[in-house]
Design a protein around this motif. Structure first.
Motif, PDB file in Angstrom:
ATOM      1  N   MET A   1       0.835  -1.175   0.068  1.00  0.00           N
ATOM      2  CA  MET A   1      -0.089   0.036   0.092  1.00  0.00           C
ATOM      3  C   MET A   1       0.733   1.289   0.131  1.00  0.00           C
ATOM      4  N   SER A   2       0.361   2.312  -0.852  1.00  0.00           N
ATOM      5  CA  SER A   2       1.367   3.388  -0.887  1.00  0.00           C
ATOM      6  C   SER A   2       1.182   4.362   0.298  1.00  0.00           C
ATOM      7  N   ASP A   3       2.106   5.220   0.660  1.00  0.00           N
ATOM      8  CA  ASP A   3       1.897   6.142   1.748  1.00  0.00           C
ATOM      9  C   ASP A   3       0.749   6.991   1.715  1.00  0.00           C
ATOM     10  N   GLU A   4       0.075   7.380   0.440  1.00  0.00           N
ATOM     11  CA  GLU A   4      -0.660   8.616   0.491  1.00  0.00           C
ATOM     12  C   GLU A   4      -2.084   7.758   0.953  1.00  0.00           C
ATOM     13  N   HIS A   5      -2.196   6.426   0.828  1.00  0.00           N
ATOM     14  CA  HIS A   5      -3.370   5.797   1.186  1.00  0.00           C
ATOM     15  C   HIS A   5      -3.388   5.129   2.389  1.00  0.00           C
ATOM     16  N   LYS A   6      -2.310   5.524   3.413  1.00  0.00           N
ATOM     17  CA  LYS A   6      -2.360   5.149   4.906  1.00  0.00           C
ATOM     18  C   LYS A   6      -3.210   5.901   5.486  1.00  0.00           C
ATOM     19  N   ALA A   7      -3.934   5.311   6.537  1.00  0.00           N
ATOM     20  CA  ALA A   7      -4.766   6.119   7.670  1.00  0.00           C
ATOM     21  C   ALA A   7      -3.827   6.835   8.459  1.00  0.00           C
ATOM     22  N   PRO A   8      -4.025   8.181   8.983  1.00  0.00           N
ATOM     23  CA  PRO A   8      -3.200   8.750   9.501  1.00  0.00           C
ATOM     24  C   PRO A   8      -3.082   8.268  11.135  1.00  0.00           C
ATOM     25  N   GLU A   9      -1.796   7.978  11.724  1.00  0.00           N
ATOM     26  CA  GLU A   9      -1.845   7.581  13.174  1.00  0.00           C
ATOM     27  C   GLU A   9      -2.730   8.323  14.161  1.00  0.00           C
ATOM     28  N   ARG A  10      -3.371   7.529  14.873  1.00  0.00           N
ATOM     29  CA  ARG A  10      -4.206   8.246  16.075  1.00  0.00           C
ATOM     30  C   ARG A  10      -3.452   7.832  17.261  1.00  0.00           C
ATOM     31  N   ASN A  11      -2.674   8.532  17.786  1.00  0.00           N
ATOM     32  CA  ASN A  11      -1.902   8.102  18.976  1.00  0.00           C
ATOM     33  C   ASN A  11      -2.060   9.110  19.992  1.00  0.00           C
ATOM     34  N   ALA A  12      -3.115   9.851  20.237  1.00  0.00           N
ATOM     35  CA  ALA A  12      -3.570  10.814  21.324  1.00  0.00           C
ATOM     36  C   ALA A  12      -4.048   9.783  22.444  1.00  0.00           C
ATOM     37  N   SER A  13      -3.798  10.270  23.734  1.00  0.00           N
ATOM     38  CA  SER A  13      -4.242   9.331  24.916  1.00  0.00           C
ATOM     39  C   SER A  13      -5.722   9.643  25.122  1.00  0.00           C
ATOM     40  N   PHE A  14      -6.120   8.772  25.684  1.00  0.00           N
ATOM     41  CA  PHE A  14      -7.829   8.997  26.279  1.00  0.00           C
ATOM     42  C   PHE A  14      -7.897  10.444  27.214  1.00  0.00           C
ATOM     43  N   GLY A  15      -6.981  10.741  27.910  1.00  0.00           N
ATOM     44  CA  GLY A  15      -6.891  11.878  28.546  1.00  0.00           C
ATOM     45  C   GLY A  15      -6.980  13.250  27.639  1.00  0.00           C
ATOM     46  N   ALA A  16      -6.094  13.111  26.627  1.00  0.00           N
ATOM     47  CA  ALA A  16      -6.198  14.373  25.627  1.00  0.00           C
ATOM     48  C   ALA A  16      -7.486  14.296  24.922  1.00  0.00           C
ATOM     49  N   THR A  17      -8.113  13.049  24.710  1.00  0.00           N
ATOM     50  CA  THR A  17      -9.332  13.410  24.122  1.00  0.00           C
ATOM     51  C   THR A  17     -10.377  13.930  25.090  1.00  0.00           C
ATOM     52  N   MET A  18     -10.278  13.417  26.322  1.00  0.00           N
ATOM     53  CA  MET A  18     -11.277  13.943  27.325  1.00  0.00           C
ATOM     54  C   MET A  18     -11.174  15.684  27.205  1.00  0.00           C
ATOM     55  N   LYS A  19      -9.721  16.119  27.390  1.00  0.00           N
ATOM     56  CA  LYS A  19      -9.509  17.473  27.367  1.00  0.00           C
ATOM     57  C   LYS A  19     -10.226  18.186  26.233  1.00  0.00           C
ATOM     58  N   ALA A  20      -9.667  17.562  25.056  1.00  0.00           N
ATOM     59  CA  ALA A  20     -10.421  18.114  23.638  1.00  0.00           C
ATOM     60  C   ALA A  20     -11.792  18.186  23.679  1.00  0.00           C
ATOM     61  N   VAL A  21     -12.524  17.270  24.113  1.00  0.00           N
ATOM     62  CA  VAL A  21     -13.855  17.024  24.238  1.00  0.00           C
ATOM     63  C   VAL A  21     -14.508  18.069  25.277  1.00  0.00           C
ATOM     64  N   PHE A  22     -13.791  18.268  26.240  1.00  0.00           N
ATOM     65  CA  PHE A  22     -14.421  19.450  27.321  1.00  0.00           C
ATOM     66  C   PHE A  22     -14.318  20.530  26.811  1.00  0.00           C
ATOM     67  N   TRP A  23     -13.269  21.010  26.164  1.00  0.00           N
ATOM     68  CA  TRP A  23     -13.049  22.427  25.654  1.00  0.00           C
ATOM     69  C   TRP A  23     -14.040  22.574  24.125  1.00  0.00           C
ATOM     70  N   SER A  24     -14.501  21.564  23.807  1.00  0.00           N
ATOM     71  CA  SER A  24     -15.514  21.568  22.578  1.00  0.00           C
ATOM     72  C   SER A  24     -16.769  21.940  23.180  1.00  0.00           C
TER      73      SER A  24
END
Length: 70
Positions: A1-24
């Motif tokens: 598979m070529s590099d342009e078709h790879k899904a982006p790496e999703r490496n944020a922690s759950f805590g970072a996700t909670m923070k982003a959702v809180f501010w949203s």
């Protein structure tokens, strides 16, 4: 598979996700933070964090109404 078709790496922690959702929830997000989050947050974590945020919001509203009524 070529590099342009790879899904982006999703490496944020759950805590970072909670923070982003809180501010949203508050509506306070910088565009640069939003773009960074959209590239790094795991969509499953966002859904789970959103559900937790909604449950907390409803719980706070219920507690406030019970306090105001009593």
């Amino acid at each position: 598979m070529s590099d342009e078709h790879k899904a982006p790496e999703r490496n944020a922690s759950f805590g970072a996700t909670m923070k982003a959702v809180f501010w949203s929830f508050l509506g306070i997000r910088k565009r640069s933070d939003y773009e960074k989050d959209s590239a790094s947050l795991n969509p499953v974590h966002v859904v789970i964090a959103g559900l937790i945020g909604v449950m907390l919001f409803i719980g706070v509203l219920v507690a406030l109404v019970k306090f105001a009524v009593s």
